[in-house]
Design a protein around this motif. Sequence first.
Motif, PDB file in Angstrom:
ATOM      1  N   ILE A 250     -24.288  10.031 -41.740  1.00 25.18           N
ATOM      2  CA  ILE A 250     -23.888   8.757 -41.147  1.00 25.18           C
ATOM      3  C   ILE A 250     -22.947   7.999 -42.083  1.00 25.18           C
ATOM      4  O   ILE A 250     -22.091   7.224 -41.630  1.00 25.18           O
ATOM      5  CB  ILE A 250     -25.122   7.897 -40.783  1.00 25.18           C
ATOM      6  CG1 ILE A 250     -24.692   6.755 -39.860  1.00 25.18           C
ATOM      7  CG2 ILE A 250     -25.826   7.387 -42.034  1.00 25.18           C
ATOM      8  CD1 ILE A 250     -25.827   6.048 -39.185  1.00 25.18           C
ATOM      9  N   ILE A 253     -19.351   8.715 -41.084  1.00 22.27           N
ATOM     10  CA  ILE A 253     -19.002   8.542 -39.674  1.00 22.27           C
ATOM     11  C   ILE A 253     -17.576   8.035 -39.509  1.00 22.27           C
ATOM     12  O   ILE A 253     -17.078   7.252 -40.325  1.00 22.27           O
ATOM     13  CB  ILE A 253     -20.003   7.582 -38.984  1.00 22.27           C
ATOM     14  CG1 ILE A 253     -19.873   7.672 -37.462  1.00 22.27           C
ATOM     15  CG2 ILE A 253     -19.827   6.154 -39.477  1.00 22.27           C
ATOM     16  CD1 ILE A 253     -20.983   6.933 -36.731  1.00 22.27           C
ATOM     17  N   VAL A 259     -22.963   9.286 -31.725  1.00 21.21           N
ATOM     18  CA  VAL A 259     -24.205   8.814 -32.329  1.00 21.21           C
ATOM     19  C   VAL A 259     -25.336   9.159 -31.365  1.00 21.21           C
ATOM     20  O   VAL A 259     -25.325   8.748 -30.205  1.00 21.21           O
ATOM     21  CB  VAL A 259     -24.170   7.296 -32.584  1.00 21.21           C
ATOM     22  CG1 VAL A 259     -25.422   6.863 -33.336  1.00 21.21           C
ATOM     23  CG2 VAL A 259     -22.914   6.912 -33.365  1.00 21.21           C
ATOM     24  N   TYR A 261     -29.293   9.006 -30.321  1.00 22.12           N
ATOM     25  CA  TYR A 261     -30.361   8.021 -30.492  1.00 22.12           C
ATOM     26  C   TYR A 261     -31.722   8.561 -30.066  1.00 22.12           C
ATOM     27  O   TYR A 261     -31.826   9.425 -29.177  1.00 22.12           O
ATOM     28  CB  TYR A 261     -30.053   6.767 -29.673  1.00 22.12           C
ATOM     29  CG  TYR A 261     -28.886   5.968 -30.210  1.00 22.12           C
ATOM     30  CD1 TYR A 261     -29.064   5.052 -31.238  1.00 22.12           C
ATOM     31  CD2 TYR A 261     -27.608   6.145 -29.694  1.00 22.12           C
ATOM     32  CE1 TYR A 261     -27.999   4.313 -31.736  1.00 22.12           C
ATOM     33  CE2 TYR A 261     -26.537   5.407 -30.176  1.00 22.12           C
ATOM     34  CZ  TYR A 261     -26.737   4.495 -31.205  1.00 22.12           C
ATOM     35  OH  TYR A 261     -25.687   3.775 -31.696  1.00 22.12           O
ATOM     36  N   TYR A 271     -18.926   6.411 -31.384  1.00 20.20           N
ATOM     37  CA  TYR A 271     -18.547   5.442 -32.404  1.00 20.20           C
ATOM     38  C   TYR A 271     -17.067   5.130 -32.272  1.00 20.20           C
ATOM     39  O   TYR A 271     -16.230   6.039 -32.150  1.00 20.20           O
ATOM     40  CB  TYR A 271     -18.839   6.001 -33.795  1.00 20.20           C
ATOM     41  CG  TYR A 271     -18.611   5.015 -34.914  1.00 20.20           C
ATOM     42  CD1 TYR A 271     -19.382   3.864 -35.018  1.00 20.20           C
ATOM     43  CD2 TYR A 271     -17.613   5.225 -35.863  1.00 20.20           C
ATOM     44  CE1 TYR A 271     -19.166   2.943 -36.047  1.00 20.20           C
ATOM     45  CE2 TYR A 271     -17.396   4.321 -36.893  1.00 20.20           C
ATOM     46  CZ  TYR A 271     -18.183   3.178 -36.973  1.00 20.20           C
ATOM     47  OH  TYR A 271     -17.965   2.269 -37.989  1.00 20.20           O
ATOM     48  N   ILE A 292     -23.747  -0.437 -33.338  1.00 16.00           N
ATOM     49  CA  ILE A 292     -24.215   0.924 -33.571  1.00 16.00           C
ATOM     50  C   ILE A 292     -25.722   0.978 -33.821  1.00 16.00           C
ATOM     51  O   ILE A 292     -26.399   1.920 -33.441  1.00 16.00           O
ATOM     52  CB  ILE A 292     -23.453   1.578 -34.743  1.00 16.00           C
ATOM     53  CG1 ILE A 292     -23.824   3.070 -34.865  1.00 16.00           C
ATOM     54  CG2 ILE A 292     -23.726   0.851 -36.049  1.00 16.00           C
ATOM     55  CD1 ILE A 292     -23.027   3.810 -35.923  1.00 16.00           C
ATOM     56  N   ILE A 297     -31.320   5.222 -34.447  1.00 10.85           N
ATOM     57  CA  ILE A 297     -30.353   6.301 -34.666  1.00 10.85           C
ATOM     58  C   ILE A 297     -31.076   7.566 -35.135  1.00 10.85           C
ATOM     59  O   ILE A 297     -31.848   7.536 -36.100  1.00 10.85           O
ATOM     60  CB  ILE A 297     -29.298   5.891 -35.705  1.00 10.85           C
ATOM     61  CG1 ILE A 297     -28.481   4.697 -35.196  1.00 10.85           C
ATOM     62  CG2 ILE A 297     -28.368   7.060 -36.027  1.00 10.85           C
ATOM     63  CD1 ILE A 297     -27.518   4.125 -36.227  1.00 10.85           C
ATOM     64  N   VAL A 300     -25.720  11.795 -36.369  1.00 12.43           N
ATOM     65  CA  VAL A 300     -24.323  11.760 -35.928  1.00 12.43           C
ATOM     66  C   VAL A 300     -23.796  13.187 -35.841  1.00 12.43           C
ATOM     67  O   VAL A 300     -24.077  14.023 -36.710  1.00 12.43           O
ATOM     68  CB  VAL A 300     -23.459  10.942 -36.917  1.00 12.43           C
ATOM     69  CG1 VAL A 300     -21.984  10.954 -36.508  1.00 12.43           C
ATOM     70  CG2 VAL A 300     -23.979   9.512 -37.030  1.00 12.43           C
TER      71      VAL A 300
END
Length: 305
Positions: A250, A253, A259, A261, A271, A292, A297, A300
């Motif tokens: 992350i 990123i 992203v 979740y 993103y 974000i 999270i 990524v």
Amino acid sequence: MHEELRHLYHDAEVATEAYNTADEQVKKQSKRVAALTEEGHRVQLRLQRLTAQAGAAARARYRGGGIPVEVQLMLSGDPGYALDNAAQTVHFQLGVEKLIQALDTAKNSLHMRAADAANELKSLEESRMQRDAARGDIEERISKARSIEARLKAGEKRRLAQLEQRSAAKAQNAWLRSRVVKNLNVKPSSAGGAAVAYALRQIGKPYVWGAQGPDSFDCSGLTSQAWAAAGHPIPRTSQEQWRRLPHVRIEDIRPGDLVIYFEDASHVAMYVGKGSIVQAPRPGRTVTLAPIASMQILGVVRPDA
């Protein structure tokens, strides 16, 4: 009330991604069944041609008396003619044997294709059943959530919206203070920039479960179509995007990254930079920008890594 609605919509999104997975399987298996059926037709035509050729060869052999080569040599008064005729007979016999072998191969191939098609059809029906079950689960959960929201008074709806906004803002501020991402102004790759541009153009379009545009989207429908528009097709569902696309830290990123979740990878957003994502959030909402860190999270992924 807020927690109950959140859980209902989360569960609906889990069911939506299950539906999308089953729907993708149905599409792929439908193509596979069609291909097997078409191949079976081609093999059947070849089998018919070979059968006709083998029958013609058998009739020709019968008309020729099926005389062995060595007997033809003995009966012929012209050795040169006999040798030539013998060579033709051997060639003919080899040709018949090849026809028989090709006929057997075609028959075996046809049987295999028929068995493969039957298995694919069975699997296709099972996937359709899974898809339909997921469809029912989605509609039931969304209906229940909307029923709860319909009973809320205007003031309660405002308070609920404010609570969601405060919760998202608190999580985002904590994320920004943590300095997990040192540089919030990283530039996207060429494909990533194209994907972001596509996703941003969809802002305001409604969330519809199972939708992949152009007029509505669900979460993974938006991200998959954005990357397809950038010339880089990716898996359809959030779980498959998480499973099959390259993971990045992350801290690294950049715009265009996806992203993922929640622990079950049930939601995905794109993103767009400076700590923001573009997403199709849930039923009743539209494609929008969001912080974000407004949700839990998982990680990524980078489609063009």
